[in-house]
Design an enzyme around this catalytic site. Structure first.
Site, mmCIF file in Angstrom:
data_model
loop_
_atom_site.group_PDB
_atom_site.id
_atom_site.type_symbol
_atom_site.label_atom_id
_atom_site.label_comp_id
_atom_site.label_asym_id
_atom_site.label_seq_id
_atom_site.Cartn_x
_atom_site.Cartn_y
_atom_site.Cartn_z
ATOM 1 C CG ASN A 165 -1.746 -1.288 1.281
ATOM 2 O OD1 ASN A 165 -1.481 -2.136 2.132
ATOM 3 N ND2 ASN A 165 -2.677 -1.460 0.355
ATOM 4 C CB ILE B 195 0.313 6.107 2.583
ATOM 5 C CG1 ILE B 195 1.764 6.335 3.035
ATOM 6 C CG2 ILE B 195 -0.344 5.002 3.397
ATOM 7 C CD1 ILE B 195 1.875 7.117 4.312
ATOM 8 C CB CYS B 196 -3.130 3.038 -0.911
ATOM 9 S SG CYS B 196 -4.822 2.711 -1.365
ATOM 10 C CG LEU B 197 -4.713 4.942 5.739
ATOM 11 C CD1 LEU B 197 -4.813 3.448 6.050
ATOM 12 C CD2 LEU B 197 -3.745 5.601 6.727
#
Ligand SMILES: [Zn+2]
Ligand SMILES: [Zn+2]
Ligand SMILES: [Zn+2]
Ligand SMILES: [Zn+2]
Ligand SMILES: [Zn+2]
Ligand SMILES: [Zn+2]
Lengths: 548, 158
Positions: free
Chosen positions: B87, B94-96
């Site tokens: 991620n 960041i993939c959040l």
């Protein structure tokens, strides 16, 4: 009543006002007829104007507030959730009460906090609780933070209609009262427009007209399977488009084929095919070299390297030793070993499929261009000639609608014809491939299907050319004869004009009927072609002959 | 705080000052965040690799920036230390979800950093940012974990 009947019985000298009313109702009738696909002649769609949309939206809201006994605001939440399907809202509400309420953020009111002071969990400041607001969950935030929250959400788009409490663990919906109290005026206007637009945008049976600046919506009135095409003409702005995919109207081709065709036509992908089929990279500098006829001796136009097309080796090493200049045995030897077969086969296939595509694309493209030309011609005739003609025939120009009708029909026919080539490209794909790559070729049934398809296309083209000729050349003649014989502006020979009028109206009707039948036939599928249309086309052709 | 910082702080929303004070006075375990000298909206962040994860024993540096419309808009966060994680992409982005559409102004810097720490313990290859890393994770998880551990040893030692 068809156009021709009405005009044939009506006088040319009718009151203009009356005529205009008639043509308006006439138009509506036409759209209904033209586009009904069901046998009952029930229209397949309706064009809804702004006021009607608003009425319908209010009506849907009332049906929910009345039956469920909830506020209009909550009714709107439920209707959006279930795509404005009133029946579904009723059903879900009574069978899944708790889950449905939770899904749209409706909660029972939490108890009012007893403290007089609270901290806003966004700005961390302390405020008297009576200056703070909350959703039914009682998570209190201050006015400024709510304002930031609602205006940010509205700026982000229509999802703000389903805005929830800022507390990350809370799903309570934000009541409209907070939005009204906190959002700045422009944001509030935007929010209200989202509310109204939702009736169309979240509604399964409605879409906006694609016409620029047009505020109508189209309602689909028939059962449609997912991804089923439905051609639509907007009676308000004249835009023609597909209800399902919003592309230009494309009967008899399916939306899926239209999508595939668009991708196919993107020049890039086909250029790559062309280069694969016709060129090889220069073995020295990699520039793509196009093969000229026959001779295997290639010279790179960039680096002047001379090489053999077959083995891509240096030409200097060729000659008697390699089996002569026209027959490279280095290649033959490799071919015997099977090294080249795969590549050659791929190249040949690519070339064949490219040629096949070009055949259909060129014709599709030619009709698209002819259609645009016809649109421009129609506009020109409407602007330049109609007034003159109206003067000469002492007829209100609204009475000359039959000329515009003929041109509209021409434009429509060009569109249909153009798509028949896309239709052919996909419908005949397997058949063409089989014919070129297998020894047996096509079965006689397949041959017949292809024959009838191409026959129909040619027939349709002929009937269209006749109409086009009449609307363009004959019209010009009628006008010119008159002006040379009696000078410009003199009254026209009414008899010959009336004859032309009857002729053109008849031709327009016949052509319309013919194309409608063609479209329905192709939509039914390819296998039915021979059976259903075998005899019909001759009949149609005879009909055209008699009208001429 | 020096005098230049004090002058800057006067311009800052109280919420940011309070968050900063709390981050410094009661740091979350395994996380440190301190504002930069010359820009109080810019934070130098360090996250310790969680135990029982391939990042254990690593010290990961991140940068965190609070945009003008914070807290209505989420903070911008990025890894500065190279990390092998499905991620996190090559640029450290960041993939959040809470950094994007699930952001709420009631979330804080602290919650964001805790969520990133949790992401190190539980990578989510079904919501990938680094496609090839996510593929690796799905096709050969033990191999991907070895690579992640290897990168931790190579790049994330203080
Ligand atoms: Zn506040
Ligand atoms: Zn709440
Ligand atoms: Zn329209
Ligand atoms: Zn379509
Ligand atoms: Zn060259
Ligand atoms: Zn050769």
């Amino acid at each position: 009543m068809s156009d021709s009947e009405e005009y044939a019985s009506g006088s040319l000298m009718e009151d203009e006002e009356e005529e205009e009313q008639e043509s308006a109702s006439d138009q509506e009738k036409d759209f209904g007829l033209d586009n009904s696909v069901t046998v009952s002649k029930k229209p397949a769609y309706r064009i809804l104007k702004g006021e009607t949309l608003e009425e319908r939206r209010k009506q849907a809201l009332e049906e929910v507030t009345g039956v469920l006994g909830i506020t209009e605001e909550d009714a709107a939440r439920l209707l959006r959730r279930f795509k404005w399907d009133v029946t579904r809202v009723h059903e879900e509400w009574f069978s899944n009460y708790d889950a449905v309420r939770a899904s749209v953020g409706l909660q029972d009111e939490a108890p009012v906090p007893s403290t007089s002071q609270a901290t806003c969990m966004i700005c961390f400041e302390s405020y008297p609780t009576d200056q703070m607001y909350s959703a039914s969950c009682r998570h209190l935030f201050c006015h400024d933070c709510w304002q930031g929250y609602t205006s940010t959400a509205i700026a982000d788009g229509p999802a703000c209609l389903d805005l929830r409490c800022p507390d990350p663990k809370c799903t309570a919906c934000v009541p409209t009262s907070i939005i009204k109290r906190t959002a700045p005026p422009e944001a509030l206007a935007k929010y209200q427009s989202f509310c109204v637009r939702s009736f169309v945008e979240d509604n399964r049976s409605l879409v906006w007209c694609v016409g620029r600046g047009c505020e109508c919506a189209v309602e689909c009135c028939v059962d449609r399977t997912a991804d089923e095409a439905l051609d639509v003409i907007c009676s308000s702005c004249g835009a023609t488009f597909c209800f399902n995919c919003k592309e230009e109207a494309h009967r008899p081709v399916s939306c899926e084929w239209v999508r595939k065709w668009a991708i196919k036509n993107s020049a890039e992908s086909e250029n790559v095919h062309w280069i694969i089929a016709n060129t090889k990279p220069c073995p020295r500098c990699s520039r793509p070299i196009e093969k000229n006829q026959g001779c295997m001796h290639m010279t790179c136009s960039q680096c002047r390297f001379e090489f053999c097309w077959l083995c891509q080796g240096d030409w200097k090493e060729h000659g008697d030793r390699t089996g002569g200049f026209f027959n490279c045995n280095r290649y033959d030897a490799a071919k015997r070993k099977g090294d080249y077969d795969e590549e050659t086969r791929k190249r040949d296939n690519a070339k064949q499929s490219l040629e096949r595509y070009m055949h259909y694309f060129e014709r599709w493209d030619a009709h698209q261009k002819a259609r645009n030309k016809a649109k421009a011609d129609q506009a020109r005739i409407s602007a330049d000639w109609l007034e003159r003609l109206s003067e000469q025939t002492k007829t209100p120009s609204s009475q000359l609608k039959f000329i515009m009708d003929a041109w509209s029909q021409i434009i429509e026919c060009r569109r249909v014809l153009s798509w028949t080539y896309t239709y052919g490209y996909y419908a005949l794909e397997d058949m063409d491939h089989k014919a070129s790559s297998t020894k047996e070729g096509n079965s006689s049934a397949e041959e017949n299907q292809r024959f009838f398809f191409e026959f129909l296309q040619a027939d349709a083209e002929r009937s269209l050319e006749r109409l086009h000729e009449a609307a363009e050349v004959q019209l010009k003649k009628v006008m010119e004869n008159n002006s040379t014989a009696q000078g410009n502006g003199a009254p026209l020979d009414l008899d010959s004009f009336m004859a032309f009028r009857t002729h053109l109206i008849g031709l327009t009707d016949v052509t319309r009927g013919y194309f409608e039948k063609l479209v329905r036939q192709l939509e039914k599928g390819f296998e039915d072609l021979e059976r259903d249309f075998g005899g019909g086309s001759a009949e149609e052709a005879a009909l055209i002959e008699t009208t001429l | 705080m020096n005098s230049a910082q004090e002058a800057q702080a006067a311009q800052l929303p109280r919420r940011i000052i309070k968050e900063t004070q709390r981050l410094l006075s009661e740091p979350a375990p395994g996380i440190s965040a301190s504002p930069s000298e010359d820009n109080l909206r810019y934070f130098n962040v360090m996250i310790l690799g969680p135990s029982q994860s391939p990042y254990e024993g690593g010290v990961f540096k991140l940068e965190l920036f609070l945009p003008e419309d914070y807290p209505m808009a989420p903070p911008k966060v990025r890894f500065l230390t190279k990390i092998y994680h499905p991620n996190v992409d090559k640029l450290g982005r960041i993939c959040l979800d809470i950094l994007k559409d699930k952001w709420s102004p009631a979330l804080q810097i602290r919650t964001v950093l805790l969520s990133i720490q949790a992401l190190l313990s539980a990578p989510n290859p079904d919501d990938p940012l680094a496609d090839n890393v996510a593929q690796h994770w799905k096709s050969d998880e033990p191999g991907a974990i070895r690579t992640a551990r290897d990168w931790t040893l190579r790049f994330a030692q203080s």
